[in-house]
Design a protein around this motif. Structure first.
Motif, PDB file in Angstrom:
ATOM      1  N   ALA A  42      12.583  -4.713 -12.040  1.00  0.00           N
ATOM      2  CA  ALA A  42      11.400  -6.125 -11.102  1.00  0.00           C
ATOM      3  C   ALA A  42      10.796  -4.719 -10.486  1.00  0.00           C
ATOM      4  O   ALA A  42      11.572  -3.898  -8.992  1.00  0.00           O
ATOM      5  N   PRO A  43       9.776  -4.183  -9.849  1.00  0.00           N
ATOM      6  CA  PRO A  43       8.926  -3.225  -9.655  1.00  0.00           C
ATOM      7  C   PRO A  43       9.196  -3.268  -8.504  1.00  0.00           C
ATOM      8  O   PRO A  43       9.440  -2.775  -7.392  1.00  0.00           O
ATOM      9  N   ALA A  44       9.130  -4.857  -7.918  1.00  0.00           N
ATOM     10  CA  ALA A  44       9.903  -5.074  -5.937  1.00  0.00           C
ATOM     11  C   ALA A  44      10.736  -4.717  -6.060  1.00  0.00           C
ATOM     12  O   ALA A  44      11.484  -4.120  -4.406  1.00  0.00           O
ATOM     13  N   LEU A  45      11.992  -5.181  -6.671  1.00  0.00           N
ATOM     14  CA  LEU A  45      13.055  -4.538  -6.306  1.00  0.00           C
ATOM     15  C   LEU A  45      13.363  -3.254  -6.382  1.00  0.00           C
ATOM     16  O   LEU A  45      14.328  -2.765  -5.402  1.00  0.00           O
ATOM     17  N   PHE A  46      12.979  -2.144  -7.176  1.00  0.00           N
ATOM     18  CA  PHE A  46      13.166  -1.045  -7.167  1.00  0.00           C
ATOM     19  C   PHE A  46      11.988   0.026  -6.554  1.00  0.00           C
ATOM     20  O   PHE A  46      12.839   0.341  -5.423  1.00  0.00           O
ATOM     21  N   THR A  47      10.844  -1.078  -5.587  1.00  0.00           N
ATOM     22  CA  THR A  47      11.032  -0.373  -4.440  1.00  0.00           C
ATOM     23  C   THR A  47      11.384  -1.074  -3.183  1.00  0.00           C
ATOM     24  O   THR A  47      11.454   0.458  -2.515  1.00  0.00           O
ATOM     25  N   GLU A  48      12.602  -2.071  -2.966  1.00  0.00           N
ATOM     26  CA  GLU A  48      13.328  -1.926  -1.718  1.00  0.00           C
ATOM     27  C   GLU A  48      14.510  -0.910  -2.285  1.00  0.00           C
ATOM     28  O   GLU A  48      14.726  -0.409  -0.872  1.00  0.00           O
ATOM     29  N   VAL A  49      15.131  -0.585  -3.612  1.00  0.00           N
ATOM     30  CA  VAL A  49      16.165   0.210  -3.127  1.00  0.00           C
ATOM     31  C   VAL A  49      15.798   1.986  -3.083  1.00  0.00           C
ATOM     32  O   VAL A  49      16.327   2.287  -2.113  1.00  0.00           O
ATOM     33  N   PHE A  50      14.316   1.884  -3.236  1.00  0.00           N
ATOM     34  CA  PHE A  50      13.533   3.437  -2.947  1.00  0.00           C
ATOM     35  C   PHE A  50      13.471   3.803  -1.457  1.00  0.00           C
ATOM     36  O   PHE A  50      13.963   4.691  -0.996  1.00  0.00           O
ATOM     37  N   TRP A  51      12.615   2.602  -1.265  1.00  0.00           N
ATOM     38  CA  TRP A  51      12.574   2.779   0.699  1.00  0.00           C
ATOM     39  C   TRP A  51      13.547   2.692   1.157  1.00  0.00           C
ATOM     40  O   TRP A  51      14.007   3.363   1.865  1.00  0.00           O
ATOM     41  N   GLN A  95       1.827  -2.463  14.683  1.00  0.00           N
ATOM     42  CA  GLN A  95       0.280  -1.301  14.823  1.00  0.00           C
ATOM     43  C   GLN A  95       0.702   0.282  14.066  1.00  0.00           C
ATOM     44  O   GLN A  95       0.041   0.636  13.268  1.00  0.00           O
ATOM     45  N   GLY A  96       2.378   0.249  14.091  1.00  0.00           N
ATOM     46  CA  GLY A  96       2.681   1.429  13.093  1.00  0.00           C
ATOM     47  C   GLY A  96       3.155   0.908  11.794  1.00  0.00           C
ATOM     48  O   GLY A  96       2.908   2.050  11.084  1.00  0.00           O
ATOM     49  N   ALA A  97       3.637   0.118  11.261  1.00  0.00           N
ATOM     50  CA  ALA A  97       3.410  -0.554   9.787  1.00  0.00           C
ATOM     51  C   ALA A  97       2.050  -0.579   9.477  1.00  0.00           C
ATOM     52  O   ALA A  97       1.541   0.008   8.148  1.00  0.00           O
ATOM     53  N   ALA A  98       0.707  -0.588  10.057  1.00  0.00           N
ATOM     54  CA  ALA A  98      -0.091  -0.183   9.573  1.00  0.00           C
ATOM     55  C   ALA A  98      -0.944   1.280   9.375  1.00  0.00           C
ATOM     56  O   ALA A  98      -0.823   1.426   8.767  1.00  0.00           O
ATOM     57  N   GLU A  99      -0.568   1.918  10.430  1.00  0.00           N
ATOM     58  CA  GLU A  99      -0.353   3.486  10.504  1.00  0.00           C
ATOM     59  C   GLU A  99       0.407   4.008   8.977  1.00  0.00           C
ATOM     60  O   GLU A  99      -0.240   4.910   8.431  1.00  0.00           O
ATOM     61  N   LEU A 100       1.733   3.099   8.690  1.00  0.00           N
ATOM     62  CA  LEU A 100       2.415   4.261   7.705  1.00  0.00           C
ATOM     63  C   LEU A 100       1.985   3.539   6.287  1.00  0.00           C
ATOM     64  O   LEU A 100       1.483   4.344   5.718  1.00  0.00           O
ATOM     65  N   ALA A 101       1.183   2.209   5.993  1.00  0.00           N
ATOM     66  CA  ALA A 101       0.598   1.747   4.933  1.00  0.00           C
ATOM     67  C   ALA A 101      -0.951   3.145   4.968  1.00  0.00           C
ATOM     68  O   ALA A 101      -1.465   3.140   3.555  1.00  0.00           O
ATOM     69  N   ALA A 113      -3.033   7.363   1.484  1.00  0.00           N
ATOM     70  CA  ALA A 113      -3.985   8.672   1.558  1.00  0.00           C
ATOM     71  C   ALA A 113      -3.425  10.153   1.206  1.00  0.00           C
ATOM     72  O   ALA A 113      -3.320  10.992   0.418  1.00  0.00           O
ATOM     73  N   ALA A 114      -2.271   9.552   1.373  1.00  0.00           N
ATOM     74  CA  ALA A 114      -0.573  10.898   0.243  1.00  0.00           C
ATOM     75  C   ALA A 114      -1.189  10.361  -1.058  1.00  0.00           C
ATOM     76  O   ALA A 114      -1.415  11.048  -1.690  1.00  0.00           O
ATOM     77  N   THR A 115      -0.630   8.805  -1.594  1.00  0.00           N
ATOM     78  CA  THR A 115      -0.511   8.904  -2.703  1.00  0.00           C
ATOM     79  C   THR A 115      -1.750   9.432  -3.078  1.00  0.00           C
ATOM     80  O   THR A 115      -1.978   9.448  -4.621  1.00  0.00           O
ATOM     81  N   ALA A 173       3.401  -2.948   0.602  1.00  0.00           N
ATOM     82  CA  ALA A 173       2.437  -3.537  -1.223  1.00  0.00           C
ATOM     83  C   ALA A 173       2.201  -1.799  -0.565  1.00  0.00           C
ATOM     84  O   ALA A 173       2.002  -1.502  -2.485  1.00  0.00           O
ATOM     85  N   ALA A 174       2.358  -0.826  -0.169  1.00  0.00           N
ATOM     86  CA  ALA A 174       1.405   0.674  -0.092  1.00  0.00           C
ATOM     87  C   ALA A 174       2.604   1.565  -0.364  1.00  0.00           C
ATOM     88  O   ALA A 174       2.523   1.975  -1.515  1.00  0.00           O
ATOM     89  N   LEU A 175       3.555   1.101  -0.930  1.00  0.00           N
ATOM     90  CA  LEU A 175       5.428   1.752  -1.348  1.00  0.00           C
ATOM     91  C   LEU A 175       4.684   0.984  -2.949  1.00  0.00           C
ATOM     92  O   LEU A 175       5.152   1.817  -3.853  1.00  0.00           O
ATOM     93  N   LEU A 176       5.329  -0.103  -2.512  1.00  0.00           N
ATOM     94  CA  LEU A 176       4.891  -0.948  -4.629  1.00  0.00           C
ATOM     95  C   LEU A 176       3.931  -0.431  -5.098  1.00  0.00           C
ATOM     96  O   LEU A 176       4.058  -0.251  -6.553  1.00  0.00           O
ATOM     97  N   GLU A 177       2.810   0.325  -4.357  1.00  0.00           N
ATOM     98  CA  GLU A 177       1.779   0.118  -5.383  1.00  0.00           C
ATOM     99  C   GLU A 177       1.591   1.727  -6.176  1.00  0.00           C
ATOM    100  O   GLU A 177       1.480   1.967  -6.869  1.00  0.00           O
TER     101      GLU A 177
END
Length: 192
Positions: free
Chosen positions: A149-158, A67-73, A78-80, A134-138
């Protein structure tokens, strides 16, 4: 409405009540306070009814995490969506992520710290967790940089955001410097 449909609706409502009550109790008193006995008392059902929905606390934590992951997405998107340009989107993403972690510490723990029996970064990862990533990756994928690699960058930023959220919440970093930390992180990106 058939009897079967009514029973399914009532079952879904009980399940939502269990998850909402667990979440509320965890946010108020921490996850140690969430027991099947206390939940049963609060929702005014017997423990066997609770076990008819969840095998125990671990599955309840997992349900809160989903439930929380859905809310985070939703919060990140919304913010982006309201931000103009890649740097502004990444800053908005970071602010939304950190705000979510601050406002929902027990939910954040359910998603990222506690064992809810959920698979992460695997084929059988539940959709709400995949969608949160995916919301982060976008937004982050567009600023990964050439040859990264976008996914790898997203993992590091996350991971950076997670570290900031966790260290700030546990008072290992001063909360008043949170915005400066986020600015510093975003300023290191090779975008305008």
């Amino acid at each position: 409405m058939s009897v079967q449909e009514r029973k399914e609706r009532e079952r879904a409502e009980r399940e939502r009540l269990i998850v909402a009550t667990a979440r509320e109790l965890a946010e108020q008193q921490g996850w140690d306070a969430v027991t099947t006995r206390r939940l049963a008392e609060r929702i005014e059902y017997s423990q066997p009814v609770l076990y008819g929905h969840f095998r125990g606390k671990r599955e309840i934590i997992g349900a809160v995490a989903l439930q929380g992951a859905a809310e985070l997405a939703v919060a990140v998107r919304a913010a982006t969506a309201a931000a103009n340009g890649p740097r502004a989107r990444v800053h908005a993403l970071g602010r939304a992520y950190l705000d979510f972690a601050e406002r929902n510490p027990a939910v954040y723990d359910a998603i990222f710290q506690l064992d809810g029996g959920l698979a992460y970064a695997q084929e059988d990862t539940p959709e709400p967790l995949k969608d949160a990533f995916a919301a982060l990756l976008e937004s982050l994928g567009e600023v990964a940089g050439e040859g990264v690699a976008p996914a790898l960058f997203t993992e590091v930023f996350w991971a950076s955001l997670h570290g900031l959220a966790t260290l700030t919440r546990t008072r290992r970093l001063l909360p008043e410097d949170a915005e400066s930390r986020l600015e510093l992180l975003v300023d290191r990106l090779p975008v305008t």
